[in-house]
Design an enzyme around this catalytic site. Sequence first.
Site, PDB file in Angstrom:
ATOM      1  N   ASN A 168      21.470  24.621  17.981  1.00  0.00           N
ATOM      2  CA  ASN A 168      22.763  25.244  18.278  1.00  0.00           C
ATOM      3  C   ASN A 168      22.732  26.669  17.741  1.00  0.00           C
ATOM      4  O   ASN A 168      22.854  26.897  16.542  1.00  0.00           O
ATOM      5  CB  ASN A 168      23.897  24.450  17.620  1.00  0.00           C
ATOM      6  CG  ASN A 168      25.246  25.092  17.850  1.00  0.00           C
ATOM      7  OD1 ASN A 168      25.420  25.900  18.765  1.00  0.00           O
ATOM      8  ND2 ASN A 168      26.218  24.745  17.021  1.00  0.00           N
TER       9      ASN A 168
ATOM     10  N   LYS B  76      24.828  29.103  18.245  1.00  0.00           N
ATOM     11  CA  LYS B  76      26.133  29.685  17.938  1.00  0.00           C
ATOM     12  C   LYS B  76      26.224  31.101  18.515  1.00  0.00           C
ATOM     13  O   LYS B  76      25.730  31.346  19.613  1.00  0.00           O
ATOM     14  CB  LYS B  76      26.398  29.630  16.432  1.00  0.00           C
ATOM     15  CG  LYS B  76      26.178  28.216  15.868  1.00  0.00           C
ATOM     16  CD  LYS B  76      26.522  28.093  14.407  1.00  0.00           C
ATOM     17  CE  LYS B  76      26.231  26.664  13.926  1.00  0.00           C
ATOM     18  NZ  LYS B  76      26.641  26.460  12.529  1.00  0.00           N
TER      19      LYS B  76
ATOM     20  N   HIS C   1      32.526  20.510  17.879  1.00  0.00           N
ATOM     21  CA  HIS C   1      31.834  21.064  16.710  1.00  0.00           C
ATOM     22  C   HIS C   1      32.859  21.456  15.647  1.00  0.00           C
ATOM     23  O   HIS C   1      33.963  21.899  15.946  1.00  0.00           O
ATOM     24  CB  HIS C   1      30.997  22.276  17.115  1.00  0.00           C
ATOM     25  CG  HIS C   1      30.032  22.717  16.068  1.00  0.00           C
ATOM     26  ND1 HIS C   1      30.421  23.500  14.997  1.00  0.00           N
ATOM     27  CD2 HIS C   1      28.705  22.481  15.904  1.00  0.00           C
ATOM     28  CE1 HIS C   1      29.372  23.723  14.225  1.00  0.00           C
ATOM     29  NE2 HIS C   1      28.322  23.118  14.746  1.00  0.00           N
TER      30      HIS C   1
ATOM     31  N   GLU D 250      33.159  23.938  13.801  1.00  0.00           N
ATOM     32  CA  GLU D 250      33.646  25.319  13.880  1.00  0.00           C
ATOM     33  C   GLU D 250      34.690  25.474  14.979  1.00  0.00           C
ATOM     34  O   GLU D 250      35.618  26.284  14.851  1.00  0.00           O
ATOM     35  CB  GLU D 250      32.460  26.262  14.100  1.00  0.00           C
ATOM     36  CG  GLU D 250      31.574  26.353  12.868  1.00  0.00           C
ATOM     37  CD  GLU D 250      30.185  26.890  13.151  1.00  0.00           C
ATOM     38  OE1 GLU D 250      29.407  27.018  12.188  1.00  0.00           O
ATOM     39  OE2 GLU D 250      29.871  27.167  14.325  1.00  0.00           O
TER      40      GLU D 250
ATOM     41  N   GLU E 147      28.316  15.627  11.438  1.00  0.00           N
ATOM     42  CA  GLU E 147      28.172  16.836  10.630  1.00  0.00           C
ATOM     43  C   GLU E 147      29.192  16.832   9.499  1.00  0.00           C
ATOM     44  O   GLU E 147      30.370  17.114   9.718  1.00  0.00           O
ATOM     45  CB  GLU E 147      28.291  18.104  11.472  1.00  0.00           C
ATOM     46  CG  GLU E 147      29.336  18.077  12.571  1.00  0.00           C
ATOM     47  CD  GLU E 147      29.565  19.452  13.185  1.00  0.00           C
ATOM     48  OE1 GLU E 147      28.725  20.335  13.002  1.00  0.00           O
ATOM     49  OE2 GLU E 147      30.611  19.618  13.822  1.00  0.00           O
TER      50      GLU E 147
ATOM     51  N   GLY F 218      26.262  25.231   5.764  1.00  0.00           N
ATOM     52  CA  GLY F 218      26.287  26.615   5.300  1.00  0.00           C
ATOM     53  C   GLY F 218      26.926  26.819   3.945  1.00  0.00           C
ATOM     54  O   GLY F 218      27.327  27.929   3.600  1.00  0.00           O
TER      55      GLY F 218
ATOM     56  N   SER G 253      23.060  21.012   7.713  1.00  0.00           N
ATOM     57  CA  SER G 253      22.071  21.785   6.961  1.00  0.00           C
ATOM     58  C   SER G 253      20.659  21.190   7.010  1.00  0.00           C
ATOM     59  O   SER G 253      19.974  21.084   5.981  1.00  0.00           O
ATOM     60  CB  SER G 253      22.515  21.943   5.502  1.00  0.00           C
ATOM     61  OG  SER G 253      23.714  22.682   5.440  1.00  0.00           O
TER      62      SER G 253
END
Length: 254
Positions: free
Chosen positions: A11, A13, A100, A102, A172, A178, A218
Amino acid sequence: MRKRKKVVIANWKMNYDFYETTSFIRNFLKIVFERKINHNKEIIIAPSFPFLHISNQISQGTTLNIAAQNIHHTDKGSYTGEVSSYMLKSIGIQKVILGHSERREFFLEKNNLLFEKIKIALKYNFNIIFCVGESFLERSKNKQFEIVKSQLEETVFRCTSDEVKSFYIAYEPIWAIGTGKTATFEEVQIMHEFIRSLFFDKYGESVSNRIYILYGGSINDLNAKDFFSQKDVDGGLVGNSSLKLDKFLRIVQS
Protein backbone atom coordinates in the site's frame (compact mmCIF):
# COMPACT_ATOMS: atom_id res chain seq x y z
CA MET A 1 -8.10 -28.18 5.02
CA ARG A 2 -7.14 -26.28 1.87
CA LYS A 3 -3.65 -24.78 2.11
CA ARG A 4 -3.79 -21.02 1.68
CA LYS A 5 -1.07 -19.33 -0.34
CA LYS A 6 0.66 -16.25 1.04
CA VAL A 7 -0.51 -12.79 -0.03
CA VAL A 8 1.65 -9.66 0.12
CA ILE A 9 0.07 -6.26 -0.61
CA ALA A 10 2.06 -3.04 -0.99
CA ASN A 11 0.00 0.00 0.00
CA TRP A 12 1.94 2.98 -1.32
CA LYS A 13 -0.50 5.56 0.07
CA MET A 14 0.27 9.11 -1.21
CA ASN A 15 3.82 8.37 -2.33
CA TYR A 16 5.73 8.13 -5.61
CA ASP A 17 5.32 10.12 -8.81
CA PHE A 18 4.94 8.71 -12.34
CA TYR A 19 8.62 7.94 -12.84
CA GLU A 20 9.11 6.43 -9.38
CA THR A 21 6.01 4.26 -9.74
CA THR A 22 6.81 2.87 -13.17
CA SER A 23 10.50 2.35 -12.41
CA PHE A 24 9.75 0.45 -9.22
CA ILE A 25 7.23 -1.86 -10.89
CA ARG A 26 9.45 -2.58 -13.90
CA ASN A 27 12.48 -3.30 -11.69
CA PHE A 28 10.41 -5.40 -9.31
CA LEU A 29 9.00 -7.53 -12.12
CA LYS A 30 12.45 -7.98 -13.65
CA ILE A 31 13.90 -9.26 -10.37
CA VAL A 32 10.89 -11.46 -9.59
CA PHE A 33 11.17 -13.05 -13.04
CA GLU A 34 14.93 -13.56 -12.80
CA ARG A 35 14.84 -15.03 -9.30
CA LYS A 36 11.55 -16.92 -9.78
CA ILE A 37 10.44 -15.82 -6.30
CA ASN A 38 6.68 -15.57 -6.83
CA HIS A 39 5.93 -19.29 -6.50
CA ASN A 40 2.76 -19.89 -4.48
CA LYS A 41 2.45 -16.20 -3.59
CA GLU A 42 0.01 -13.49 -4.59
CA ILE A 43 1.62 -10.08 -4.90
CA ILE A 44 -0.47 -6.91 -5.12
CA ILE A 45 0.68 -3.29 -5.39
CA ALA A 46 -1.65 -0.33 -4.72
CA PRO A 47 -0.20 2.85 -6.29
CA SER A 48 -1.84 6.27 -6.29
CA PHE A 49 -4.86 6.86 -8.54
CA PRO A 50 -3.07 8.74 -11.38
CA PHE A 51 -0.75 5.78 -11.99
CA LEU A 52 -3.17 2.85 -11.82
CA HIS A 53 -3.62 2.60 -15.58
CA ILE A 54 0.06 2.58 -16.50
CA SER A 55 0.87 0.26 -13.58
CA ASN A 56 -1.78 -2.19 -14.78
CA GLN A 57 -0.43 -2.01 -18.34
CA ILE A 58 3.13 -2.73 -17.19
CA SER A 59 1.87 -5.70 -15.15
CA GLN A 60 -0.11 -7.32 -17.97
CA GLY A 61 0.98 -10.92 -18.56
CA THR A 62 2.67 -11.17 -15.16
CA THR A 63 1.50 -12.51 -11.80
CA LEU A 64 1.54 -9.01 -10.25
CA ASN A 65 -1.87 -7.52 -9.50
CA ILE A 66 -2.67 -3.81 -9.16
CA ALA A 67 -5.20 -2.49 -6.63
CA ALA A 68 -6.83 0.86 -5.92
CA GLN A 69 -6.52 2.40 -2.46
CA ASN A 70 -10.14 3.56 -2.25
CA ILE A 71 -13.37 4.08 -4.21
CA HIS A 72 -16.46 6.26 -3.95
CA HIS A 73 -19.67 4.61 -2.83
CA THR A 74 -21.62 5.45 -6.01
CA ASP A 75 -21.20 4.82 -9.77
CA LYS A 76 -20.93 8.43 -10.93
CA GLY A 77 -22.23 11.89 -10.16
CA SER A 78 -21.43 15.34 -8.79
CA TYR A 79 -18.64 14.31 -6.43
CA THR A 80 -15.66 16.50 -7.30
CA GLY A 81 -12.34 14.74 -6.89
CA GLU A 82 -13.77 11.28 -6.33
CA VAL A 83 -13.11 8.05 -8.26
CA SER A 84 -15.64 5.24 -8.78
CA SER A 85 -15.55 1.48 -9.33
CA TYR A 86 -17.19 2.15 -12.68
CA MET A 87 -14.16 4.20 -13.76
CA LEU A 88 -11.57 1.80 -12.36
CA LYS A 89 -13.21 -1.21 -13.97
CA SER A 90 -12.83 0.48 -17.37
CA ILE A 91 -9.02 0.47 -17.00
CA GLY A 92 -8.83 -3.12 -15.81
CA ILE A 93 -8.55 -2.62 -12.05
CA GLN A 94 -10.24 -5.43 -10.11
CA LYS A 95 -9.02 -5.00 -6.51
CA VAL A 96 -9.55 -2.26 -3.95
CA ILE A 97 -8.55 -1.48 -0.36
CA LEU A 98 -11.47 -0.39 1.84
CA GLY A 99 -11.70 0.62 5.48
CA HIS A 100 -8.04 1.46 5.96
CA SER A 101 -7.41 3.04 9.36
CA GLU A 102 -6.24 6.27 7.71
CA ARG A 103 -9.51 6.52 5.76
CA ARG A 104 -11.43 5.93 8.98
CA GLU A 105 -9.40 8.47 10.96
CA PHE A 106 -8.65 11.30 8.51
CA PHE A 107 -11.71 11.04 6.26
CA LEU A 108 -14.15 9.95 8.99
CA GLU A 109 -15.34 6.87 7.13
CA LYS A 110 -17.79 4.93 9.30
CA ASN A 111 -19.02 1.36 8.96
CA ASN A 112 -22.28 2.36 7.26
CA LEU A 113 -20.38 4.20 4.52
CA LEU A 114 -17.91 1.36 4.16
CA PHE A 115 -20.78 -1.05 3.62
CA GLU A 116 -22.02 1.16 0.78
CA LYS A 117 -18.53 1.01 -0.71
CA ILE A 118 -18.52 -2.77 -0.34
CA LYS A 119 -21.83 -3.01 -2.19
CA ILE A 120 -20.64 -0.94 -5.14
CA ALA A 121 -17.33 -2.84 -5.29
CA LEU A 122 -19.19 -6.15 -5.37
CA LYS A 123 -21.47 -4.82 -8.11
CA TYR A 124 -18.38 -4.45 -10.30
CA ASN A 125 -16.90 -7.78 -9.18
CA PHE A 126 -13.96 -6.29 -7.33
CA ASN A 127 -11.84 -8.23 -4.88
CA ILE A 128 -11.95 -6.28 -1.62
CA ILE A 129 -9.08 -5.89 0.82
CA PHE A 130 -11.03 -4.88 3.92
CA CYS A 131 -9.21 -3.45 6.92
CA VAL A 132 -10.19 -3.79 10.57
CA GLY A 133 -8.38 -2.91 13.78
CA GLU A 134 -8.44 -1.17 17.13
CA SER A 135 -6.83 1.97 18.52
CA PHE A 136 -4.39 2.08 21.43
CA LEU A 137 -7.13 3.35 23.75
CA GLU A 138 -9.47 0.53 22.74
CA ARG A 139 -6.79 -2.09 23.32
CA SER A 140 -5.82 -0.53 26.66
CA LYS A 141 -9.45 -1.07 27.71
CA ASN A 142 -9.30 -4.66 26.40
CA LYS A 143 -11.95 -3.87 23.79
CA GLN A 144 -9.97 -5.00 20.74
CA PHE A 145 -12.08 -8.10 20.12
CA GLU A 146 -15.32 -6.19 20.55
CA ILE A 147 -14.18 -3.48 18.13
CA VAL A 148 -13.01 -5.85 15.40
CA LYS A 149 -16.16 -7.95 15.71
CA SER A 150 -18.41 -4.90 15.34
CA GLN A 151 -16.40 -3.64 12.35
CA LEU A 152 -17.02 -6.96 10.60
CA GLU A 153 -20.64 -7.36 11.69
CA GLU A 154 -21.60 -3.92 10.38
CA THR A 155 -19.89 -4.41 7.00
CA VAL A 156 -18.53 -7.70 5.67
CA PHE A 157 -20.94 -9.92 7.60
CA ARG A 158 -23.88 -8.26 5.86
CA CYS A 159 -22.71 -10.03 2.69
CA THR A 160 -23.57 -13.54 1.53
CA SER A 161 -21.15 -16.44 1.75
CA ASP A 162 -20.63 -16.25 -2.03
CA GLU A 163 -19.84 -12.52 -1.83
CA VAL A 164 -17.38 -13.05 1.03
CA LYS A 165 -15.25 -15.18 -1.30
CA SER A 166 -14.17 -11.87 -2.88
CA PHE A 167 -12.60 -10.59 0.36
CA TYR A 168 -9.20 -10.43 1.97
CA ILE A 169 -9.31 -9.25 5.60
CA ALA A 170 -6.41 -7.09 6.79
CA TYR A 171 -5.99 -6.72 10.54
CA GLU A 172 -4.19 -3.48 11.35
CA PRO A 173 -3.77 -2.56 15.00
CA ILE A 174 -3.82 1.21 14.60
CA TRP A 175 -1.52 1.68 17.58
CA ALA A 176 1.23 -0.27 15.76
CA ILE A 177 1.21 1.70 12.50
CA GLY A 178 4.02 4.24 12.19
CA THR A 179 4.26 4.66 15.96
CA GLY A 180 7.34 2.59 16.71
CA LYS A 181 5.17 0.23 18.77
CA THR A 182 4.94 -3.35 17.54
CA ALA A 183 2.38 -6.03 18.22
CA THR A 184 3.89 -9.31 19.37
CA PHE A 185 3.64 -12.38 17.15
CA GLU A 186 1.38 -13.95 19.78
CA GLU A 187 -0.97 -10.92 19.88
CA VAL A 188 -1.27 -10.99 16.09
CA GLN A 189 -1.94 -14.74 15.95
CA ILE A 190 -4.57 -14.49 18.69
CA MET A 191 -6.45 -11.77 16.79
CA HIS A 192 -6.18 -13.56 13.46
CA GLU A 193 -7.46 -16.76 15.04
CA PHE A 194 -10.33 -14.77 16.56
CA ILE A 195 -11.23 -13.24 13.18
CA ARG A 196 -11.18 -16.67 11.55
CA SER A 197 -13.46 -17.99 14.29
CA LEU A 198 -15.94 -15.20 13.54
CA PHE A 199 -16.05 -16.30 9.90
CA PHE A 200 -16.54 -19.88 11.07
CA ASP A 201 -19.47 -18.88 13.29
CA LYS A 202 -21.05 -16.77 10.53
CA TYR A 203 -20.37 -18.78 7.38
CA GLY A 204 -19.05 -22.20 8.40
CA GLU A 205 -15.80 -24.11 8.06
CA SER A 206 -15.39 -23.88 4.29
CA VAL A 207 -15.40 -20.07 4.26
CA SER A 208 -13.30 -19.70 7.41
CA ASN A 209 -10.65 -22.04 6.00
CA ARG A 210 -10.37 -20.19 2.70
CA ILE A 211 -10.58 -16.56 3.84
CA TYR A 212 -7.24 -14.73 3.67
CA ILE A 213 -6.42 -12.81 6.85
CA LEU A 214 -3.44 -10.48 6.48
CA TYR A 215 -1.47 -8.52 9.05
CA GLY A 216 -1.14 -4.78 8.48
CA GLY A 217 0.81 -3.37 11.40
CA SER A 218 4.37 -2.23 10.79
CA ILE A 219 5.60 -5.24 8.84
CA ASN A 220 9.19 -4.90 7.68
CA ASP A 221 11.89 -7.06 6.14
CA LEU A 222 13.21 -8.03 9.58
CA ASN A 223 9.98 -9.28 11.18
CA ALA A 224 7.95 -10.45 8.17
CA LYS A 225 9.10 -14.09 8.29
CA ASP A 226 8.07 -14.46 11.94
CA PHE A 227 4.67 -12.85 11.34
CA PHE A 228 4.02 -14.95 8.23
CA SER A 229 4.90 -18.15 10.08
CA GLN A 230 1.93 -17.72 12.43
CA LYS A 231 -0.81 -20.28 11.70
CA ASP A 232 -3.58 -17.82 10.85
CA VAL A 233 -1.49 -15.07 9.26
CA ASP A 234 -1.78 -15.44 5.49
CA GLY A 235 0.48 -12.54 4.54
CA GLY A 236 0.68 -8.81 4.99
CA LEU A 237 -0.59 -5.39 4.01
CA VAL A 238 2.70 -3.49 3.91
CA GLY A 239 3.02 0.30 4.11
CA ASN A 240 6.33 2.17 4.37
CA SER A 241 8.51 -0.92 3.96
CA SER A 242 6.98 -1.55 0.54
CA LEU A 243 8.43 1.72 -0.78
CA LYS A 244 12.00 0.39 -0.80
CA LEU A 245 12.54 -2.20 -3.51
CA ASP A 246 15.13 -4.25 -1.64
CA LYS A 247 13.05 -4.32 1.55
CA PHE A 248 9.85 -5.24 -0.25
CA LEU A 249 11.62 -8.05 -2.11
CA ARG A 250 12.87 -9.46 1.19
CA ILE A 251 9.33 -9.29 2.60
CA VAL A 252 7.96 -11.12 -0.45
CA GLN A 253 10.66 -13.78 -0.08
CA SER A 254 9.81 -14.18 3.62
